[in-house]
Scaffold this motif. Structure first.
Motif, PDB file in Angstrom:
ATOM      1  N   UNK A  16       0.824  -1.221   0.000  1.00 23.37           N
ATOM      2  CA  UNK A  16       0.000   0.000   0.000  1.00 23.37           C
ATOM      3  C   UNK A  16       0.856   1.269   0.000  1.00 23.37           C
ATOM      4  N   UNK A  17       2.047   1.197   0.579  1.00 25.82           N
ATOM      5  CA  UNK A  17       2.936   2.365   0.568  1.00 25.82           C
ATOM      6  C   UNK A  17       3.274   2.777  -0.856  1.00 25.82           C
ATOM      7  N   UNK A  18       3.483   1.798  -1.706  1.00 28.92           N
ATOM      8  CA  UNK A  18       3.774   2.108  -3.115  1.00 28.92           C
ATOM      9  C   UNK A  18       2.582   2.765  -3.795  1.00 28.92           C
ATOM     10  N   UNK A  19       1.380   2.313  -3.454  1.00 28.75           N
ATOM     11  CA  UNK A  19       0.185   2.912  -4.078  1.00 28.75           C
ATOM     12  C   UNK A  19       0.122   4.405  -3.712  1.00 28.75           C
ATOM     13  N   UNK A  20       0.379   4.718  -2.438  1.00 31.74           N
ATOM     14  CA  UNK A  20       0.372   6.119  -2.007  1.00 31.74           C
ATOM     15  C   UNK A  20       1.452   6.915  -2.719  1.00 31.74           C
ATOM     16  N   UNK A  21       2.646   6.317  -2.830  1.00 33.44           N
ATOM     17  CA  UNK A  21       3.760   7.023  -3.484  1.00 33.44           C
ATOM     18  C   UNK A  21       3.469   7.221  -4.974  1.00 33.44           C
ATOM     19  N   UNK A  22       2.766   6.270  -5.586  1.00 31.48           N
ATOM     20  CA  UNK A  22       2.376   6.422  -7.002  1.00 31.48           C
ATOM     21  C   UNK A  22       1.401   7.589  -7.140  1.00 31.48           C
ATOM     22  N   UNK A  42      -6.230  -2.204  -0.160  1.00 28.69           N
ATOM     23  CA  UNK A  42      -6.650  -0.851  -0.534  1.00 28.69           C
ATOM     24  C   UNK A  42      -8.141  -0.700  -0.293  1.00 28.69           C
ATOM     25  N   UNK A  43      -8.624   0.404   0.294  1.00 28.76           N
ATOM     26  CA  UNK A  43      -7.831   1.499   0.866  1.00 28.76           C
ATOM     27  C   UNK A  43      -7.021   1.022   2.071  1.00 28.76           C
ATOM     28  N   UNK A  44      -6.002   1.796   2.386  1.00 32.69           N
ATOM     29  CA  UNK A  44      -5.108   1.423   3.480  1.00 32.69           C
ATOM     30  C   UNK A  44      -4.487   2.716   4.039  1.00 32.69           C
ATOM     31  N   UNK A  54      -1.781  14.081  -2.087  1.00 25.94           N
ATOM     32  CA  UNK A  54      -2.484  13.537  -3.255  1.00 25.94           C
ATOM     33  C   UNK A  54      -3.584  12.560  -2.809  1.00 25.94           C
ATOM     34  N   UNK A  55      -4.112  12.775  -1.592  1.00 26.83           N
ATOM     35  CA  UNK A  55      -5.118  11.836  -1.069  1.00 26.83           C
ATOM     36  C   UNK A  55      -6.373  11.808  -1.951  1.00 26.83           C
ATOM     37  N   UNK A  56      -6.722  12.981  -2.537  1.00 29.89           N
ATOM     38  CA  UNK A  56      -7.937  13.036  -3.356  1.00 29.89           C
ATOM     39  C   UNK A  56      -7.826  12.087  -4.537  1.00 29.89           C
ATOM     40  N   UNK A  57      -6.626  11.992  -5.071  1.00 26.42           N
ATOM     41  CA  UNK A  57      -6.403  11.106  -6.211  1.00 26.42           C
ATOM     42  C   UNK A  57      -6.676   9.648  -5.784  1.00 26.42           C
ATOM     43  N   UNK A  58      -6.228   9.305  -4.568  1.00 25.85           N
ATOM     44  CA  UNK A  58      -6.474   7.941  -4.064  1.00 25.85           C
ATOM     45  C   UNK A  58      -7.966   7.689  -3.877  1.00 25.85           C
ATOM     46  N   UNK A  59      -8.662   8.716  -3.370  1.00 26.52           N
ATOM     47  CA  UNK A  59     -10.099   8.554  -3.139  1.00 26.52           C
ATOM     48  C   UNK A  59     -10.825   8.241  -4.433  1.00 26.52           C
ATOM     49  N   UNK A  60     -10.327   8.797  -5.536  1.00 27.54           N
ATOM     50  CA  UNK A  60     -10.997   8.566  -6.824  1.00 27.54           C
ATOM     51  C   UNK A  60     -10.414   7.383  -7.590  1.00 27.54           C
ATOM     52  N   UNK A  61      -9.448   6.684  -6.997  1.00 24.12           N
ATOM     53  CA  UNK A  61      -8.844   5.542  -7.700  1.00 24.12           C
ATOM     54  C   UNK A  61      -9.934   4.500  -7.993  1.00 24.12           C
TER      55      UNK A  61
END
Ligand code: SAH
Length: 239
Positions: A16-22, A42-44, A54-61
């Protein structure tokens, strides 16, 4: 040019750390569409923490079960992999990949696909891509961290996008040669009128001044402005 048509697809990411860094890597480069195929977790909260900003980007993943779903509407698919294959796939450098992606994105959806951390993309997964993109790296150790590979490719994509914008939007219409030559004629008159020029003046005086004004890449409006100033200085209506 439409970066909105470019999506990053992570196939079976396990950390999950990589997903956040991406997400952070993408957002710094103005890309916002992330697809996750069977993420392990995910989510994590670890992903959210690493996304810093860039949390908003994750929310819309978009989370899907299969590559088919992640790629369905995409016209162009490029798979990212360091490995040369038994059956070599048409390979692109990162700038070539960026060029193709940005061009095609003006017409339709484009996917840039990244493999799982441990194994990378399988042959079968790569072979559903039109091209393979490989980031040049140390042949003895060519495997970048997933998020860093995404950063390199997104950087190239954004650079390509900017270079198109530079030529499309930012170009000004410069003064014509005739306007410029007439401006230099007025400059010449000004130098005489204010007694700047002496018999001892260097013959390079005018070429040096031209060099300065040429560097400024004057447009018509700027020439008119300078001409107005010259006219005022030497009170000569012919300027
Ligand atoms: N052990 C895996 C590496 C996976 S790294 C392997 O050997 O393939 C995770 C992902 O990052 C890869 O699937 C690929 O999409 C991307 N990646 C890492 N290094 C890369 C490189 N040099 N060129 C292109 N993609 C790379």
């Amino acid at each position: 040019m439409n970066l909105n048509n470019i999506r990053i697809v992570l196939h079976q990411p396990s950390h999950p750390g990589n997903i956040g860094a991406v997400a952070r890597a993408m957002w710094t480069m103005n890309l916002s569409h992330l697809y996750l195929v069977q993420p392990k977790s995910f989510p994590d909260p670890i992903a959210t923490k690493r996304a810093t900003g860039a949390e908003a980007l994750l929310e819309h993943a978009v989370v899907v079960d299969t590559l088919d779903e992640a790629l369905a509407e995409c016209g162009l698919v490029i798979g990212s992999s360091a490995q040369t294959r038994h059956l070599p796939w048409p390979i692109l450098s990162p700038p070539e990949c960026a060029q193709k992606a940005v061009q095609q994105a003006s017409k339709q959806q484009v996917a840039l696909v990244f493999g799982p951390e441990r194994t990378g993309l399988s042959n079968e997964e790569l072979q559903r891509c039109h091209y393979q993109v490989a980031i040049p790296a140390n042949p003895a150790y060519s495997s970048l961290n997933l998020a860093m590979a995404v950063q390199v490719i997104c950087y190239e994509v954004y650079g390509e996008f900017l270079s198109h914008h530079a030529t499309e939007g930012v170009m000004r219409e410069l003064a014509s040669d005739a306007q410029l030559q007439s401006f230099y004629g007025h400059l010449d008159k000004l130098l005489d009128a204010v007694h700047f020029r002496r018999p001892s003046s260097s013959p390079d005086l005018i070429p040096k001044l031209k060099r300065i004004f040429n560097r400024a890449e004057l447009d018509e409006d700027e020439i008119n402005l300078l001409r107005g100033i010259f006219k005022k200085i030497c009170n000569d209506p012919s300027i």
